[in-house]
Scaffold this motif. Structure first.
Motif, PDB file in Angstrom:
ATOM      1  N   ARG A   9       0.832  -1.211   0.000  1.00 57.74           N
ATOM      2  CA  ARG A   9       0.000   0.000   0.000  1.00 57.74           C
ATOM      3  C   ARG A   9       0.864   1.258   0.000  1.00 57.74           C
ATOM      4  O   ARG A   9       0.517   2.252  -0.624  1.00 57.74           O
ATOM      5  CB  ARG A   9      -0.932   0.006   1.207  1.00 57.74           C
TER       6      ARG A   9
ATOM      7  N   LEU B 254      -1.242   4.498  -1.558  1.00 55.66           N
ATOM      8  CA  LEU B 254      -2.591   4.475  -0.982  1.00 55.66           C
ATOM      9  C   LEU B 254      -2.538   4.729   0.517  1.00 55.66           C
ATOM     10  O   LEU B 254      -3.553   4.949   1.167  1.00 55.66           O
ATOM     11  CB  LEU B 254      -3.250   3.117  -1.265  1.00 55.66           C
TER      12      LEU B 254
ATOM     13  N   PRO C 197      -1.601   8.726  -4.459  1.00 53.68           N
ATOM     14  CA  PRO C 197      -1.813   7.437  -5.132  1.00 53.68           C
ATOM     15  C   PRO C 197      -1.148   7.378  -6.506  1.00 53.68           C
ATOM     16  O   PRO C 197      -1.332   8.283  -7.327  1.00 53.68           O
ATOM     17  CB  PRO C 197      -3.338   7.354  -5.245  1.00 53.68           C
ATOM     18  N   GLU C 198      -0.337   6.355  -6.737  1.00 54.32           N
ATOM     19  CA  GLU C 198       0.304   6.141  -8.029  1.00 54.32           C
ATOM     20  C   GLU C 198      -0.766   5.771  -9.043  1.00 54.32           C
ATOM     21  O   GLU C 198      -1.688   5.007  -8.721  1.00 54.32           O
ATOM     22  CB  GLU C 198       1.276   4.962  -7.932  1.00 54.32           C
ATOM     23  N   THR C 199      -0.651   6.276 -10.261  1.00 56.01           N
ATOM     24  CA  THR C 199      -1.652   5.905 -11.262  1.00 56.01           C
ATOM     25  C   THR C 199      -1.070   5.082 -12.409  1.00 56.01           C
ATOM     26  O   THR C 199      -1.810   4.438 -13.135  1.00 56.01           O
ATOM     27  CB  THR C 199      -2.360   7.151 -11.837  1.00 56.01           C
TER      28      THR C 199
ATOM     29  N   VAL D 233      -0.024   2.271 -12.562  1.00 55.10           N
ATOM     30  CA  VAL D 233       0.086   1.060 -11.772  1.00 55.10           C
ATOM     31  C   VAL D 233      -1.136   0.182 -12.027  1.00 55.10           C
ATOM     32  O   VAL D 233      -2.208   0.682 -12.385  1.00 55.10           O
ATOM     33  CB  VAL D 233       0.199   1.444 -10.273  1.00 55.10           C
TER      34      VAL D 233
ATOM     35  N   ILE E 221      -3.210  -2.860  -9.940  1.00 53.32           N
ATOM     36  CA  ILE E 221      -3.244  -3.534  -8.642  1.00 53.32           C
ATOM     37  C   ILE E 221      -4.190  -4.727  -8.711  1.00 53.32           C
ATOM     38  O   ILE E 221      -5.292  -4.629  -9.257  1.00 53.32           O
ATOM     39  CB  ILE E 221      -3.721  -2.582  -7.523  1.00 53.32           C
TER      40      ILE E 221
ATOM     41  N   PHE F  77      -5.910  -7.385  -6.009  1.00 62.46           N
ATOM     42  CA  PHE F  77      -6.088  -7.650  -4.586  1.00 62.46           C
ATOM     43  C   PHE F  77      -6.357  -9.132  -4.362  1.00 62.46           C
ATOM     44  O   PHE F  77      -6.532  -9.896  -5.307  1.00 62.46           O
ATOM     45  CB  PHE F  77      -7.266  -6.837  -4.047  1.00 62.46           C
TER      46      PHE F  77
ATOM     47  N   VAL G  56     -12.461  -7.923  -6.383  1.00 60.25           N
ATOM     48  CA  VAL G  56     -12.938  -6.538  -6.318  1.00 60.25           C
ATOM     49  C   VAL G  56     -13.473  -6.072  -7.674  1.00 60.25           C
ATOM     50  O   VAL G  56     -13.106  -5.008  -8.162  1.00 60.25           O
ATOM     51  CB  VAL G  56     -11.865  -5.551  -5.822  1.00 60.25           C
TER      52      VAL G  56
ATOM     53  N   ASP H 183     -10.834  -1.861  -0.617  1.00 66.64           N
ATOM     54  CA  ASP H 183     -10.069  -2.183  -1.818  1.00 66.64           C
ATOM     55  C   ASP H 183     -10.667  -1.533  -3.062  1.00 66.64           C
ATOM     56  O   ASP H 183      -9.957  -1.123  -3.975  1.00 66.64           O
ATOM     57  CB  ASP H 183     -10.027  -3.708  -2.037  1.00 66.64           C
ATOM     58  N   MET H 184     -12.005  -1.456  -3.090  1.00 63.92           N
ATOM     59  CA  MET H 184     -12.668  -0.885  -4.251  1.00 63.92           C
ATOM     60  C   MET H 184     -12.334   0.598  -4.382  1.00 63.92           C
ATOM     61  O   MET H 184     -12.123   1.110  -5.478  1.00 63.92           O
ATOM     62  CB  MET H 184     -14.176  -1.076  -4.095  1.00 63.92           C
TER      63      MET H 184
ATOM     64  N   HIS I 101      -9.607   1.983  -3.072  1.00 62.79           N
ATOM     65  CA  HIS I 101      -8.185   2.015  -3.434  1.00 62.79           C
ATOM     66  C   HIS I 101      -8.009   1.829  -4.938  1.00 62.79           C
ATOM     67  O   HIS I 101      -7.217   2.509  -5.572  1.00 62.79           O
ATOM     68  CB  HIS I 101      -7.423   0.905  -2.699  1.00 62.79           C
TER      69      HIS I 101
ATOM     70  N   ARG J 252      -8.757   5.017  -6.662  1.00 63.42           N
ATOM     71  CA  ARG J 252      -7.666   5.997  -6.505  1.00 63.42           C
ATOM     72  C   ARG J 252      -6.514   5.643  -7.433  1.00 63.42           C
ATOM     73  O   ARG J 252      -5.921   6.517  -8.073  1.00 63.42           O
ATOM     74  CB  ARG J 252      -7.151   5.976  -5.067  1.00 63.42           C
ATOM     75  N   SER J 253      -6.182   4.345  -7.525  1.00 67.70           N
ATOM     76  CA  SER J 253      -5.029   3.940  -8.320  1.00 67.70           C
ATOM     77  C   SER J 253      -5.284   4.150  -9.807  1.00 67.70           C
ATOM     78  O   SER J 253      -4.357   4.192 -10.603  1.00 67.70           O
ATOM     79  CB  SER J 253      -4.679   2.472  -8.063  1.00 67.70           C
ATOM     80  N   MET J 254      -6.577   4.275 -10.167  1.00 71.68           N
ATOM     81  CA  MET J 254      -6.880   4.552 -11.578  1.00 71.68           C
ATOM     82  C   MET J 254      -6.920   6.053 -11.835  1.00 71.68           C
ATOM     83  O   MET J 254      -7.207   6.481 -12.936  1.00 71.68           O
ATOM     84  CB  MET J 254      -8.228   3.928 -11.956  1.00 71.68           C
ATOM     85  N   GLY J 255      -6.677   6.836 -10.788  1.00 73.57           N
ATOM     86  CA  GLY J 255      -6.651   8.275 -10.945  1.00 73.57           C
ATOM     87  C   GLY J 255      -8.033   8.914 -10.988  1.00 73.57           C
ATOM     88  O   GLY J 255      -8.178  10.029 -11.490  1.00 73.57           O
TER      89      GLY J 255
END
Lengths: 267, 271
Positions: A48, A53, A71-73, A75, A77, A79, A83, B163-164, B166, B169-172
């Motif tokens: 994380r 995150l 937050p890195e974009t 990337v 992820i 899980f 999800v 997680d959803m 997160h 966020r990771s997709m911007g």
């Protein structure tokens, strides 16, 4: 091609609980690195922190030389659970990456279909998540993590919830997909077998507080085959890591036998 | 989007047949109760102002159909407004509560406490403030009905997996996009749970409003009929009230199916 990651004395505390004591290591561009360790060793925390995150209590994480502070974009992820967004079809679940990043729709629809096909999900593009098995759902989430061709792939025990047979297939498929575009991969797992099979390098972590116990290089040729798990070089690494767990006192006799039993069928 | 629907189609047809078959059972029991009622009236001959026969209720419905329809329309209109206004009040409030800790700390306990007040007891106060018009009925309806929507929406928003978020966020995705693409659809099932309670309570609220001060609506008609011992008319009004309740509930359920065919609560195969 992947980006390099540099972890410099990174630590994380939640209140008074030290989840991760200051840790340093580097990951090269396009390297496949696994983190193995018992639960509570801070491996998910570390993931994380790298993804931006969560913010480190001390130390710095840098990706391709740039410090991570949001937050890195660039990337993908994956899980432990898939999800997936229940209200979107399989293809739309993959396409949300392109939507979010405002990438050209037509080109990425094409790419999404190709990826799903490579992951053995041909014909399921319009299905909804509730119509898929656990393994299929996780495949979709791997496709979603790869569709925008990220430089960095972060996987947090992605196959942990799957049955052994599906897990083997997923390892093979992941290796194939990774070899195509060679992103940098950080793969968190509690399966020693998985780590040795997939990785260039393995970081063994110890719990309470989470810290790096050892870093091992896996010098096996690629692409690796399932049968390789019977090879002496493979087993030496697995035994080495298991011995470390025993020294940490996190592997009791019973758990030890479970690991042995897991390995037996392929020998 | 149309191509994404194809897999769901065959199950929808079987669903129609099954739900129609299911609808027959309550109708059958209603018919039996009606027969027993008629038989009881024929056998024991109670005074018509105590218990009219189903047949005489039916006669009243036919004879005063237009009056009944007029009052039904009034009550249905009040119910609809109360329901819509409840959503407008409750959903944004729930978002604020789920999003901001200070809002949760300040508003939520008060809201829970306010539910200890019997809303019927507030009705006279609402009349003092808003008079005898439409506003009073709608306001009482909202007071009675909005709380379940707040609670269920808060629960829905808070149970969106970390997680959803997160992932978003990771997709911007921006905060607004995360809300629209993740929080809102993910909490729709809970929101609809609240809306189903809300719509039935909205009918209650409207009738309470009509009881305390009105010159039209089914609540008014029931009071009027009671005063004149026209018991058959009371039953007829109650019958129309039930229709409002059932139809409005069915409409909410229909909206639920239309908006989230993917969810297990509305799917056949998940039963």
């Amino acid at each position: 091609m992947g980006k390099s990651i540099s972890i410099d004395r990174v630590g994380k505390t939640y209140g008074t609980l030290e989840a991760l004591s200051p840790t340093s290591f580097d990951i090269a561009e396009g390297e496949f690195v696994s983190i193995v360790g018992p639960s509570g060793c801070g491996k998910s925390t570390l993931l994380r922190l790298i993804a931006g995150l969560d913010l480190a209590s001390r130390g710095t994480v840098a990706i391709a030389g740039r410090t991570v502070d949001k937050p890195e974009t660039d990337v993908g992820i994956v899980f432990q659970r898939p999800v997936l967004l229940d209200w979107r079809s399989v293809i739309d679940n993959v396409m949300i990456q392109a939507e979010a990043r405002r990438l050209p729709r037509e080109a990425y629809l094409q790419r999404s279909r190709e990826l799903l096909k490579a992951a053995g999900l041909d014909g399921f593009e319009t299905a909804y998540p509730h119509q898929l098995s656990g393994g299929m759902s996780q495949r979709v989430s791997v496709c979603r993590a790869l569709v925008h061709d990220p430089s960095l792939l972060l996987m947090d025990e992605p196959f942990g919830a799957l049955d052994a047979l599906t897990r083997d297939q997923m390892m093979i498929d992941l290796q194939k997909l990774w070899l195509r575009s060679r992103p940098t991969v950080l793969f968190v797992t509690h399966s020693v077998q998985e780590a040795v099979f997939l990785s260039d390098r393995i970081i063994v972590m110890a719990p309470r507080p989470g810290r790096v116990d050892a870093t091992l290089t896996v010098d096996l040729p690629r692409p690796r085959r399932l049968a390789m798990r019977g090879a002496p070089a493979f087993n030496r690494l697995v035994d080495d890591i298991l011995a470390r767990f025993q020294r940490m006192g996190v592997l009791s006799d019973d758990a030890d036998q479970t690991e042995e039993a897991e390995r037996a069928p392929v020998q | 989007m149309s191509e994404t629907q194809t897999l769901a189609r065959p199950s929808r047809a079987t669903e129609m047949i099954r739900s129609n078959a299911r609808a027959l059972y309550p109708l059958l029991s209603l018919l039996l109760i009606g027969l027993a009622w008629q038989l009881g009236v024929v056998l024991f001959e109670p005074a018509p102002y105590l218990l009219p026969s189903p047949a005489s209720v039916f006669t009243v419905i036919v004879a005063q159909f237009e009056t009944l329809l007029y009052h039904t329309g009034i009550t249905a209109f009040e119910t609809t407004l109360a329901f819509l206004l409840s959503i407008v009040v409750a959903v944004p409030l729930a978002f604020a509560i789920a999003r901001y800790r200070w809002c949760e700390n300040m508003v939520y306990p008060l809201l829970v406490m306010s539910q200890a007040i019997p809303k019927v007891a507030l009705a006279p106060l609402v009349i003092v403030w808003l008079g005898f018009g439409l506003g009073t009925k709608v306001m009482i309806g909202v007071l009675v009905a909005f709380f379940p929507v707040v609670v269920s929406t808060v629960v829905g928003l808070k149970s969106v997996p970390q997680d959803m978020v997160h992932l978003g966020r990771s997709m911007g995705l921006s905060e607004a996009e995360i809300f629209r693409k993740i929080y809102l659809p993910a909490s729709l099932p809970s929101i609809f749970g609240g809306l189903k309670v809300c719509i039935t309570l909205a009918v209650v609220g409207a009738v309470v409003g009509e009881f305390v001060g009105a010159d039209r609506g089914l609540g008014y008609l029931i009071l009027l009929a009671s005063g004149q011992l026209q018991t058959a008319l009371m039953f007829a009004a109650l019958f129309f009230l039930v229709i409002i309740g059932v139809v409005s509930f069915a409409l909410v359920q229909w909206a639920e199916r239309a908006l989230m065919p993917w969810h297990s609560s509305v799917r056949q195969d998940a039963a």
